[in-house]
Write an enzyme that holds these catalytic residues in place. Structure first.
Site, PDB file in Angstrom:
ATOM      1  N   ASP A   1     -27.570   6.351  28.386  1.00  0.00           N
ATOM      2  CA  ASP A   1     -28.528   6.993  27.506  1.00  0.00           C
ATOM      3  C   ASP A   1     -29.119   5.846  26.683  1.00  0.00           C
ATOM      4  OD1 ASP A   1     -29.792   8.877  25.803  1.00  0.00           O
ATOM      5  OD2 ASP A   1     -28.174   8.586  24.367  1.00  0.00           O
TER       6      ASP A   1
ATOM      7  N   ASP B   1     -26.707  14.796  25.919  1.00  0.00           N
ATOM      8  CA  ASP B   1     -26.029  14.084  27.001  1.00  0.00           C
ATOM      9  C   ASP B   1     -24.757  14.795  27.443  1.00  0.00           C
ATOM     10  OD1 ASP B   1     -27.801  11.908  27.045  1.00  0.00           O
ATOM     11  OD2 ASP B   1     -26.828  11.089  25.261  1.00  0.00           O
TER      12      ASP B   1
ATOM     13  N   CYS C   1       0.835  -1.202   0.000  1.00  0.00           N
ATOM     14  CA  CYS C   1       0.000   0.000   0.000  1.00  0.00           C
ATOM     15  C   CYS C   1       0.869   1.251   0.000  1.00  0.00           C
ATOM     16  CB  CYS C   1      -0.887   0.042   1.244  1.00  0.00           C
ATOM     17  SG  CYS C   1      -2.012  -1.323   1.363  1.00  0.00           S
TER      18      CYS C   1
ATOM     19  N   ASP D   1     -24.419   9.476  23.987  1.00  0.00           N
ATOM     20  CA  ASP D   1     -23.898   9.899  22.692  1.00  0.00           C
ATOM     21  C   ASP D   1     -24.513  11.197  22.178  1.00  0.00           C
ATOM     22  OD1 ASP D   1     -26.444   8.930  22.067  1.00  0.00           O
ATOM     23  OD2 ASP D   1     -25.809   8.506  20.016  1.00  0.00           O
TER      24      ASP D   1
END
Lengths: 59, 735
Positions: free
Chosen positions: B434, B618, B32, B614
């Site tokens: 959450d 929150d 690569c 997330d």
């Protein structure tokens, strides 16, 4: 024991050479990509046979 | 309409040469490197292309009059690599400089330690050595040790001075004091033709401590590099109107007043107001709400929402008073300032340690003077006490464990943002989750796949690959063969159609597929229709739990942790999730202020709370918690306030973080106790004046090696955990 007068400085000089060499290699960014260096050695296409300056231009 | 790509905020210019740094996906092998570098260098105008394999990055320099940044990106795409531009953080550049300085200090200290030890061993073993030779060796040692210590000791001296100026004590204060006293006393003793000098102890101490510090720093730099790469991967692009032209720009380059086009399936790149168009938007990343919201001209929309159906034009606005963003920022400010500064275990140890040791040394002087010893001898003995207690083991006890534990967590897919997170994770007794995007997957999943004819499902899924609609992604993930049909046409806001086996297939809204709307709409559930060759199926998509959520929740409960769900979504959407996970303590419809209040209430009960979340809503709760975590899909502000970020679709990393941290804390404590034990043995010997440089050197290196070996135990015993899926762009962790 007078041999120590020059043997010890000689040993120190060798150690210093190693230290300077390491600091030089650090300065020239040779440790920035350790994994890449290990892989780059596998590709040998930097020795292009068609590259004339490589072999014939030597004085 | 052709659209140009404007990457100018990422490009640095210098004498007509442009320079950009890119995070590249899927660099996996030696070939690569060559493919990318050679492929790019062949293009006229490109001056230099260099891959850094360790952190999966590429730097390209090109002549600006010949090429644009967009050309470089498309050339890279032709070679077959996806690259993401990013702005190297200032902190990262400073850390790189600091890391190099540490390695230089380490090299100098290593050189000094080896050479001084070479001379010292000669002095120790040369019993018949005459005094002139011994003095010569001592002076030579001083010549090496003094300049080297002056250079290599700087990281400790600077930190110690800083701590003293702030009227605090950290571990570097006793270290600096010990080194300086050892060197000073040795110099005086050497001048007086004495038998013992401690130059070797001082340089060896510096070398060991620098080893620990360099490793600690290297591990932190590595995780930061990966975190930056992952952030680059998430870089959102916006479509901005420049006059009548549409330009693609990174969201970071947007300014207030910019007019943007938000197509169906795009994420809203900035906060703003809708100018024209109507659509439904999914705000689960913003508020936790899973039901779509209808928006039209004049509606306020927030960055992070996903535009579902129609195309919108919007104007970017700064956060106004009364908007959600504004409230979140206000709460965040309060939460961050209110957060009491956590005192690290190492600093707590140092605060206890330094006064005790210095008092012992003082008592030694007084004791020997009282016993009738000379002033010179009493002071020498006291300094020997300081040297032998010099906290080699103590200073290595915690950083070494930290390096090992963050390496283990890194491989488990947990990236730590803050240095003391491990200690705080270990103390957690309550976990607050959450719901949307944390317990559930960030994207909806098709939940009736099992009830549908597999052949129809496969066709629908392959057709969905050609659509940009967010719901299509959930259908497409069901495809076994990820090969789109040729000639598929997307009708924006309606669906996608293609010819399959000679007859037309349609996937999209009910009307688009010629089906009548049943009128039955369960909130939070989306319906997608698929029609082909006279057959029709209805797919339903909804938020589904992370695949291992039940198992992980059970494992967390087995740890004796109290679990709680605190969601911004409607209570009737939270209830079934709480029931499935058998979490009795849950609350829905909580806004950011209520979330903070709930966490403050828990803290008032003396609990140590881990918040996992997330959404934008929150973020304040995360900042208020004892320690916090967010998935990699989280909103940017939220992620910035999390102590750790976890990768992948599984919830397992939450368990890993707590399990590894608890083990790490246990080993840290063992190490501290070991250091205490070492001192309990060594200090009486020193007080009695029996310490020779040989004993000091042996004790120091022996205890350091033992503590380091013990730290390695933090690697083992991750029972019940599986290897994490390797995320793209992740550099391999240091072992």
């Amino acid at each position: 024991m007078t041999v120590l007068i020059y043997l010890v400085p000689a040993a120190l000089a060798l150690g210093l050479t190693g230290l300077v060499a390491f600091l030089w290699s650090l300065r020239s960014r040779q440790y920035d990509d350790m994994e890449g260096a290990a892989l780059r050695v596998l590709s040998d296409d930097d020795l292009a046979p068609s590259d004339e300056s490589y072999s014939t231009d030597a004085p | 309409m052709t659209e140009t790509l404007d990457l100018s905020i990422f490009v640095k210019r210098h004498d007509g040469t442009a320079h950009i740094e890119l995070a590249v996906e899927d660099i996996g092998c030696a070939s690569c490197i060559r493919k990318i570098e050679d492929g790019l260098k062949k293009i006229p105008g490109i001056v230099e292309a260099r891959v850094n394999f360790t952190n999966r990055r590429l730097t390209v320099d090109w002549r600006e009059d010949e090429l644009g940044a967009g050309d470089v990106m498309s050339a890279l795409a032709r070679i077959g690599y996806r690259a993401h531009p990013f702005e190297p953080e200032r902190a990262e550049a400073e850390e790189a400089l600091y890391a190099r300085w540490l390695v230089k200090c380490l090299a100098v200290a290593g050189f000094a330690a080896m050479n001084v030890m070479l001379l010292s061993v000669a002095v120790w073993s040369g019993t018949d050595m005459d005094q002139d030779t011994r003095d010569f060796f001592h002076w030579l040692s001083a010549l090496i040790a003094l300049p080297c210590a002056a250079y290599a000791g700087q990281p400790f001296f600077q930190s110690a001075v800083k701590a003293i100026r702030a009227r605090q004590l950290n571990m570097d204060v006793p270290i600096s004091l010990g080194v300086l006293l050892a060197l000073g006393m040795s110099l005086v003793e050497t001048a007086g033709h004495a038998e013992h000098a401690y130059f070797d102890s001082a340089t060896m101490l510096l070398f060991f401590l620098l080893c620990g510090r360099t490793l600690d720093h290297a591990m932190r730099r590595k995780t930061r590099a990966v975190a930056t790469n992952l952030a680059a991967l998430k870089t959102e692009f916006a479509h901005r109107f420049d006059g009548s032209e549409l330009v693609q720009v990174p969201a970071a380059a947007l300014k207030t007043g910019d007019r943007l086009l938000v197509r169906s399936g795009d994420r809203v790149p900035a906060d703003g107001i809708v100018l024209s168009g109507t659509s439904e938007i999914d705000e689960s990343l913003v508020t936790g709400e899973t039901t779509l919201r209808d928006v039209g001209a004049g509606a306020a929309i927030h960055a992070g929402a996903v535009n579902f159906s129609g195309t919108l034009t919007m104007r970017v606005t700064a956060a106004g008073t009364g908007t959600l963003i504004d409230e979140v920022e206000r709460l965040l400010e309060k939460a961050v300032t209110a957060k009491s500064r956590y005192v690290r275990l190492a600093d707590r140890a140092a605060r206890l340690y330094a006064p005790v040791v210095h008092a012992t040394a003082a008592l030694t002087v007084i004791g020997w003077l009282a016993a009738g010893a000379s002033v010179h001898d009493s002071i020498i003995t006291a300094i020997a006490v300081l040297i032998i207690t010099c906290p080699c083991a103590l200073a290595l006890a915690i950083p070494t464990v930290q390096v090992v534990a963050s390496g283990v967590l890194f491989r488990a897919g947990v990236i730590l943002n803050s240095g003391d997170a491990i200690e705080r994770f270990a103390e957690v007794d309550t976990v607050v989750f959450d719901k949307t995007g944390t317990l559930t997957l960030p994207e909806p999943r098709v939940d009736n796949a099992a009830a549908i004819d597999p052949a129809m499902l496969e066709r629908a899924a392959r057709l969905a690959l050609s659509s940009r609609h967010p719901l299509a992604a959930s259908v497409a993930s069901e495809a076994r063969e990820r090969q789109p049909f040729e000639g598929a046409i997307e009708e924006p806001g309606q669906g996608v159609r293609a010819l399959i086996d000679g007859s037309e297939a349609r996937l999209g809204s009910l009307a688009f597929c010629g089906m009548t709307d049943t009128g039955l709409h369960e909130p939070g559930v989306s319906t997608i229709a698929f029609a082909h060759a006279g057959r029709e199926v209805l797919l339903t998509a909804r938020q589904s739990l992370r695949p291992d959520a039940e198992k992980t929740i059970a494992a967390l409960r087995a740890f004796g942790l109290d679990l709680m769900i605190l969601s911004g979504d409607r209570p009737d959407a939270v209830a079934p999730i709480a029931r499935t996970l058998s979490i009795a303590n849950w609350r829905g419809g909580a806004d950011p202020a209520e979330k903070i209040a709930a966490i403050e209430a828990l803290k008032a009960q003396g609990r140590r709370v881990l918040v996992v979340g997330d959404g934008l809503n929150d973020a304040p709760a995360l900042a208020a918690a004892h320690v916090s975590m967010s998935p990699i899909s989280a909103a940017d502000i939220t992620q910035a306030h999390a102590d750790a970020v976890f990768l992948g679709v599984r919830l397992q990393p939450v368990w890993d973080a707590i399990a590894v941290s608890r083990r790490a804390r246990r080993v840290m404590r063992q190490n501290l106790w070991f250091a205490v034990l070492y001192n309990a043995v060594a200090v009486p010997i020193a007080i009695l004046g029996l310490v020779t440089p040989l004993i000091a050197a042996a004790a120091m290196s022996g205890s350091s090696v033992l503590v380091t070996l013990n730290a390695l135990r933090a690697r083992f015993g991750r029972e019940g955990s599986h290897a994490a899926e390797t995320p793209a762009l992740t550099a391999r962790a240091a072992s």
